[in-house]
Design an enzyme around this catalytic site. Sequence first.
Site, PDB file in Angstrom:
ATOM      1  N   GLU A  17      41.901  79.281  89.752  1.00 55.70           N
ATOM      2  CA  GLU A  17      41.277  80.257  89.134  1.00 55.70           C
ATOM      3  C   GLU A  17      39.817  80.105  90.111  1.00 55.70           C
ATOM      4  O   GLU A  17      39.886  79.387  91.052  1.00 55.70           O
ATOM      5  CB  GLU A  17      40.726  78.097  88.365  1.00 55.70           C
ATOM      6  CG  GLU A  17      39.315  79.131  87.611  1.00 55.70           C
ATOM      7  CD  GLU A  17      39.549  78.143  85.896  1.00 55.70           C
ATOM      8  OE1 GLU A  17      40.671  78.134  85.593  1.00 55.70           O
ATOM      9  OE2 GLU A  17      37.987  77.550  85.961  1.00 55.70           O
ATOM     10  N   THR A  48      36.601  82.480  85.308  1.00 60.90           N
ATOM     11  CA  THR A  48      35.170  82.444  84.510  1.00 60.90           C
ATOM     12  C   THR A  48      34.678  83.274  83.912  1.00 60.90           C
ATOM     13  O   THR A  48      33.828  84.576  84.628  1.00 60.90           O
ATOM     14  CB  THR A  48      35.354  80.857  84.864  1.00 60.90           C
ATOM     15  OG1 THR A  48      34.488  81.115  86.236  1.00 60.90           O
ATOM     16  CG2 THR A  48      36.023  79.658  84.866  1.00 60.90           C
ATOM     17  N   GLN A 176      41.992  70.605  79.479  1.00 60.78           N
ATOM     18  CA  GLN A 176      41.049  71.007  80.250  1.00 60.78           C
ATOM     19  C   GLN A 176      41.518  69.727  81.089  1.00 60.78           C
ATOM     20  O   GLN A 176      42.792  69.421  81.162  1.00 60.78           O
ATOM     21  CB  GLN A 176      40.038  69.524  79.077  1.00 60.78           C
ATOM     22  CG  GLN A 176      39.151  69.050  79.311  1.00 60.78           C
ATOM     23  CD  GLN A 176      38.417  70.428  80.338  1.00 60.78           C
ATOM     24  OE1 GLN A 176      38.058  70.446  81.275  1.00 60.78           O
ATOM     25  NE2 GLN A 176      36.921  70.700  79.585  1.00 60.78           N
TER      26      GLN A 176
HETATM   27  P1  FAD Z   1      36.557  75.840  70.979  1.00 61.72           P
HETATM   28  O1  FAD Z   1      38.160  75.816  70.355  1.00 61.72           O
HETATM   29  O2  FAD Z   1      35.860  76.593  69.332  1.00 61.72           O
HETATM   30  O3  FAD Z   1      36.020  74.675  70.040  1.00 61.72           O
HETATM   31  C1  FAD Z   1      34.868  73.944  70.120  1.00 61.72           C
HETATM   32  C2  FAD Z   1      34.993  73.397  69.457  1.00 61.72           C
HETATM   33  O4  FAD Z   1      34.931  73.090  67.912  1.00 61.72           O
HETATM   34  C3  FAD Z   1      35.667  71.048  68.870  1.00 61.72           C
HETATM   35  O5  FAD Z   1      35.573  70.365  68.770  1.00 61.72           O
HETATM   36  C4  FAD Z   1      36.971  72.196  68.357  1.00 61.72           C
HETATM   37  O6  FAD Z   1      37.378  70.751  67.558  1.00 61.72           O
HETATM   38  C5  FAD Z   1      35.636  72.444  66.873  1.00 61.72           C
HETATM   39  N1  FAD Z   1      36.644  73.690  66.167  1.00 61.72           N
HETATM   40  C6  FAD Z   1      37.038  74.333  66.461  1.00 61.72           C
HETATM   41  N2  FAD Z   1      37.487  75.330  65.285  1.00 61.72           N
HETATM   42  C7  FAD Z   1      36.977  75.105  64.215  1.00 61.72           C
HETATM   43  C8  FAD Z   1      36.983  74.847  62.969  1.00 61.72           C
HETATM   44  N3  FAD Z   1      37.466  76.051  62.699  1.00 61.72           N
HETATM   45  N4  FAD Z   1      36.245  73.693  62.421  1.00 61.72           N
HETATM   46  C9  FAD Z   1      35.137  73.000  62.558  1.00 61.72           C
HETATM   47  N5  FAD Z   1      35.125  72.576  63.734  1.00 61.72           N
HETATM   48  C10 FAD Z   1      35.765  73.655  64.661  1.00 61.72           C
HETATM   49  N6  FAD Z   1      33.390  77.423  79.569  1.00 61.72           N
HETATM   50  C11 FAD Z   1      32.553  78.425  79.913  1.00 61.72           C
HETATM   51  O7  FAD Z   1      31.490  78.883  79.919  1.00 61.72           O
HETATM   52  N7  FAD Z   1      33.231  79.382  81.290  1.00 61.72           N
HETATM   53  C12 FAD Z   1      34.226  79.365  80.879  1.00 61.72           C
HETATM   54  O8  FAD Z   1      34.636  80.759  81.737  1.00 61.72           O
HETATM   55  C13 FAD Z   1      35.259  78.905  80.497  1.00 61.72           C
HETATM   56  N8  FAD Z   1      36.742  78.188  80.721  1.00 61.72           N
HETATM   57  C14 FAD Z   1      37.399  77.517  80.533  1.00 61.72           C
HETATM   58  C15 FAD Z   1      38.273  76.383  80.671  1.00 61.72           C
HETATM   59  C16 FAD Z   1      39.064  76.425  80.441  1.00 61.72           C
HETATM   60  C17 FAD Z   1      41.019  76.160  79.790  1.00 61.72           C
HETATM   61  C18 FAD Z   1      38.725  75.167  79.874  1.00 61.72           C
HETATM   62  C19 FAD Z   1      39.858  73.899  79.092  1.00 61.72           C
HETATM   63  C20 FAD Z   1      37.266  75.038  79.135  1.00 61.72           C
HETATM   64  C21 FAD Z   1      36.959  76.271  79.384  1.00 61.72           C
HETATM   65  N9  FAD Z   1      35.374  76.003  79.496  1.00 61.72           N
HETATM   66  C22 FAD Z   1      34.396  77.744  80.260  1.00 61.72           C
HETATM   67  C23 FAD Z   1      34.470  75.333  78.580  1.00 61.72           C
HETATM   68  C24 FAD Z   1      34.519  75.403  76.845  1.00 61.72           C
HETATM   69  O9  FAD Z   1      33.839  76.827  77.324  1.00 61.72           O
HETATM   70  C25 FAD Z   1      33.680  74.347  76.277  1.00 61.72           C
HETATM   71  O10 FAD Z   1      35.014  73.047  76.424  1.00 61.72           O
HETATM   72  C26 FAD Z   1      33.635  75.132  74.911  1.00 61.72           C
HETATM   73  O11 FAD Z   1      32.175  73.774  74.197  1.00 61.72           O
HETATM   74  C27 FAD Z   1      34.834  74.930  73.883  1.00 61.72           C
HETATM   75  O12 FAD Z   1      35.202  76.003  73.672  1.00 61.72           O
HETATM   76  P2  FAD Z   1      36.388  76.743  72.887  1.00 61.72           P
HETATM   77  O13 FAD Z   1      37.010  77.675  73.349  1.00 61.72           O
HETATM   78  O14 FAD Z   1      37.541  75.486  73.566  1.00 61.72           O
HETATM   79  O15 FAD Z   1      36.132  76.072  71.615  1.00 61.72           O
END
Ligand code: FAD
Length: 294
Positions: A17, A48, A176
């Site tokens: 990455e 990212t 993560q």
């Molecule tokens: P989601 O999948 O939307 O989940 C977020 C929260 O909402 C979780 O607590 C989930 O349980 C809850 N949730 C989801 N769907 C629902 C629903 N239907 N009803 C109720 N609750 C729900 N951040 C950056 O800014 N840039 C990056 O490039 C970046 N790359 C990443 C790469 C990886 C592999 C990982 C693991 C994380 C990365 N992040 C990045 C961090 C990420 O953006 C954060 O962790 C963010 O807070 C959550 O993103 P998500 O896409 O997992 O969100």
Amino acid sequence: MKIKDILKETAPHISFEVFPPKTDAGFESVLAATDRIAALKPSYISVTYGAGGGTSKNTVNIASHIKDDLGVTSLAHLTCVSSTREHVQEVIRQLKEKEIENVLALRGDIPKNSEFPLPDQYKYASELVKEMKEQGDFCIGAACYPEGHVDTEFKRDDINNLKIKVDCGVDFLTTQMFFENSIFYNFLYKIREKGIMVPVLPGIMPVTHKSQVERICNMSGTVLPQRFIDVVERFGDNPKAMRQAGIAYATDQIIDLFANGINHVHIYSMNKPEVAEAIMNNLSEIVVKTEIHS
Ligand code: FAD
């Protein structure tokens, strides 16, 4: 090449990455790091996306450089939380224009001190996944959290929400970071039980500097195992020793994952080609190098 096809390979593979510069001034040094990482012939390199959306142009440009100039498959991250739907649509258009077919669809961290979500914003990554699926023939990755996402009180809810997201059209997941492999194996077991059957790439972070540790814990909420704490306590004040020990710790985790049947590991190499090189060197007889696409 679509990452979902790369993930059909059963031999051990590694991906890395990079993160884009915050300003255009840092662009050249990120490109130089990316070029050295690409020379290691990983299966793909992910780029990212800044939570503030400020680096969207650089994410697309670097992902395009990796694919077109370096011949390595690229994965562009895209977050939706700090942007309007219109801006996200514009980035999707840019991705299509540059023929970037692999996208990691993310929500991003909710900005502090602001109302969320505004009417023109996406609330969850699942909405972005659905949108991307409708917009083109993308291979879509998404994030998952073996120790639960920091916003979720109960792990069970997190896995239920993950199922909703995957069912919207996710092709693969990346975790993560974690520092204890049993956490990953337990998570894999639980999500498979819930019917989440897409490939899951464990994300491994080589910690090469003591200062990274506090940031990692705040950001990811990960639990540090005692043997990791022991390494940092013993070597943290000696930068060269910490670097060597951090690379060895990550290598050990990766070998254990491969030994337990995992075929693909993603490394959070953080624009540090020397760290990526050291890990590849440690795994030189284990990991398959991916031929550069012409
Ligand atoms: P989601 O999948 O939307 O989940 C977020 C929260 O909402 C979780 O607590 C989930 O349980 C809850 N949730 C989801 N769907 C629902 C629903 N239907 N009803 C109720 N609750 C729900 N951040 C950056 O800014 N840039 C990056 O490039 C970046 N790359 C990443 C790469 C990886 C592999 C990982 C693991 C994380 C990365 N992040 C990045 C961090 C990420 O953006 C954060 O962790 C963010 O807070 C959550 O993103 P998500 O896409 O997992 O969100």
